[in-house]
Design an enzyme around this catalytic site. Structure first.
Site, PDB file in Angstrom:
ATOM      1  N   ASP A 261       0.747  -1.320   0.139  1.00 46.44           N
ATOM      2  CA  ASP A 261       0.076   0.254  -0.005  1.00 46.44           C
ATOM      3  C   ASP A 261       0.852   1.066   0.209  1.00 46.44           C
ATOM      4  O   ASP A 261       0.870   2.500   0.461  1.00 46.44           O
ATOM      5  CB  ASP A 261      -0.853   0.116   1.200  1.00 46.44           C
ATOM      6  CG  ASP A 261      -1.983   1.026   0.834  1.00 46.44           C
ATOM      7  OD1 ASP A 261      -2.344   1.149  -0.187  1.00 46.44           O
ATOM      8  OD2 ASP A 261      -2.629   1.573   2.113  1.00 46.44           O
ATOM      9  N   ALA A 298      -1.767   7.931   7.000  1.00 49.28           N
ATOM     10  CA  ALA A 298      -1.915   8.580   5.708  1.00 49.28           C
ATOM     11  C   ALA A 298      -1.464   7.657   4.582  1.00 49.28           C
ATOM     12  O   ALA A 298      -1.015   8.153   3.922  1.00 49.28           O
ATOM     13  CB  ALA A 298      -1.518   9.930   5.764  1.00 49.28           C
ATOM     14  N   GLY A 299      -1.615   6.319   4.926  1.00 45.54           N
ATOM     15  CA  GLY A 299      -0.707   5.486   3.921  1.00 45.54           C
ATOM     16  C   GLY A 299       0.194   4.711   4.523  1.00 45.54           C
ATOM     17  O   GLY A 299       0.708   4.872   5.591  1.00 45.54           O
TER      18      GLY A 299
END
Length: 375
Positions: A261, A298-299
């Protein structure tokens, strides 16, 4: 071309020949080796890497090519670029750029089998929506799905209403792989989504409410359904070790895989940044990527090679099992890649690793039979 290294499963040294882009003979040898040999890693969820972002407004073919090259150096030979929720014209533009990059470079075409659309048909609620911009999250729309074109090979959907469940059924019949994610769906809706053809859970355990009913809830339903293969982000930040270990045991190694991701900040130095995925974010020295001034993620910012090493430590896995979670298991969704077998695509890596290491120290990468990294 030949490549030599130790087999993670047996510890024996193997010598692999490469012929016409395919794995030829695999032979055990008495030759000692300090390096391990494995199939190239397969990442089904990559937003960006090393400063290259497929979600950037100015993304072009050079960005996609550079992304593939950067991921090759990190041991990833199969890349599924992930386009997040955005206006339809931005999504179509990103897919068009990826298609042109594939057409221009055979190695990029080999590395990218298709694109993953993570949105825009997601939950608009805080928590399940994650870092996706609320303005760009919208109801399931079969017409838009059809307008994305042939490169859209996977789509993550929140099956929280009839339109979304119907879209999963239609998309499955069109040949897309459908995943459940960023959802507030009920357990019954999760089951109906799997009935309609959903086969994956996107980064299970994340993108949900901070507080859930003890039971039932959509996490239990996805863990219990053997039709759903679960992706996990094993970066040490998205899931605590105990949670990852328990979820992996519940789902079973055979139905689990790792994803990075990764955003464009993966592989970048610590600091504050502004990105299309997350907006104003801060990258810590430990690799945690969070919204500035908040505790919220946030990722992700670590590579899949990092994820393999971290998963091994968090769940007390063998090296062979950790690699399987990042090669053969996700490879099922890319035409059977990620295997060390005569006749398979010659996507191979050698690397150094010892128990406790935070990453795989990738030394050699062969992609589609070509040496793309030699150190």
């Amino acid at each position: 071309m030949r490549l030599t290294g130790r087999d993670p499963a047996s510890g024996r040294t193997l010598r692999v020949t490469v012929e016409d882009g395919r794995i030829g003979e695999i032979r055990a040898t008495d030759e000692p080796s300090e390096l391990w040999l494995a199939p190239g890693l397969v990442d089904l969820q990559v937003n960006g890497f090393a400063g290259h972002d497929v979600n950037a407004p100015d993304v072009d073919e050079a960005t996609v090519t550079a992304l593939v090259r950067s991921l090759h150096r990190a041991g990833v030979t199969t890349v599924v670029p992930t386009v997040i929720s955005a206006p339809e014209e931005r999504i179509v533009a990103a897919l068009s750029v990826i298609a042109r990059a594939r057409a221009a470079d055979p190695l990029v075409a080999h590395a990218i089998p298709y694109a993953h659309l993570e949105g825009p048909f997601l939950s608009a609620e805080d928590g399940p929506r994650g870092a996706h911009d609320r303005r760009h999250v919208r109801p399931a729309d079969l017409g838009e799905l059809r307008r994305w074109g042939d490169l859209a090979g996977m789509v993550t959907v929140s099956p929280h209403d009839e339109a979304a469940i119907d879209l999963i059924g239609q998309a499955t019949r069109m040949g897309l792989r459908c995943a459940i994610g960023h959802t507030h769906a009920t357990p019954e809706q999760i089951t109906r989504a799997a009935d309609a053809g959903a086969v994956l859970s996107t980064h299970l355990g994340n993108a949900t409410y901070a507080l859930l009913p003890r039971h039932p809830n959509h996490l239990w339903s996805q863990l219990a359904d053997d039709r759903l293969h679960a992706g996990f982000i094993a970066d040490g930040h998205h899931l605590p070790a105990e949670t990852f270990r328990a979820m992996l045991r519940a789902k079973g190694v055979e139905r689990a895989h790792l994803v990075s991701d990764a955003t464009s900040l993966a592989g970048m130095p610590p600091g504050r940044y502004r990105t299309p995925v997350g907006g104003e974010v801060e990258l810590s020295a430990t690799g945690r990527l969070s919204h500035v001034g908040t505790p919220f993620l946030a990722g992700a910012s670590r590579s899949l090679a990092d994820g393999v090493a971290t998963a091994i430590s968090m769940a007390d896995l063998t090296l062979s099992t950790g690699l399987r979670l990042a090669s053969a298991n996700p490879g099922r969704f890319t035409g059977g890649r990620g295997v060390l077998r005569a006749g398979a695509p010659a996507d191979l890596i050698t690397f150094a690793w010892r128990p406790g290491d935070r990453t795989l120290d990738v030394r050699t990468v062969i992609a589609a039979g070509q040496a793309v990294l030699e150190t």
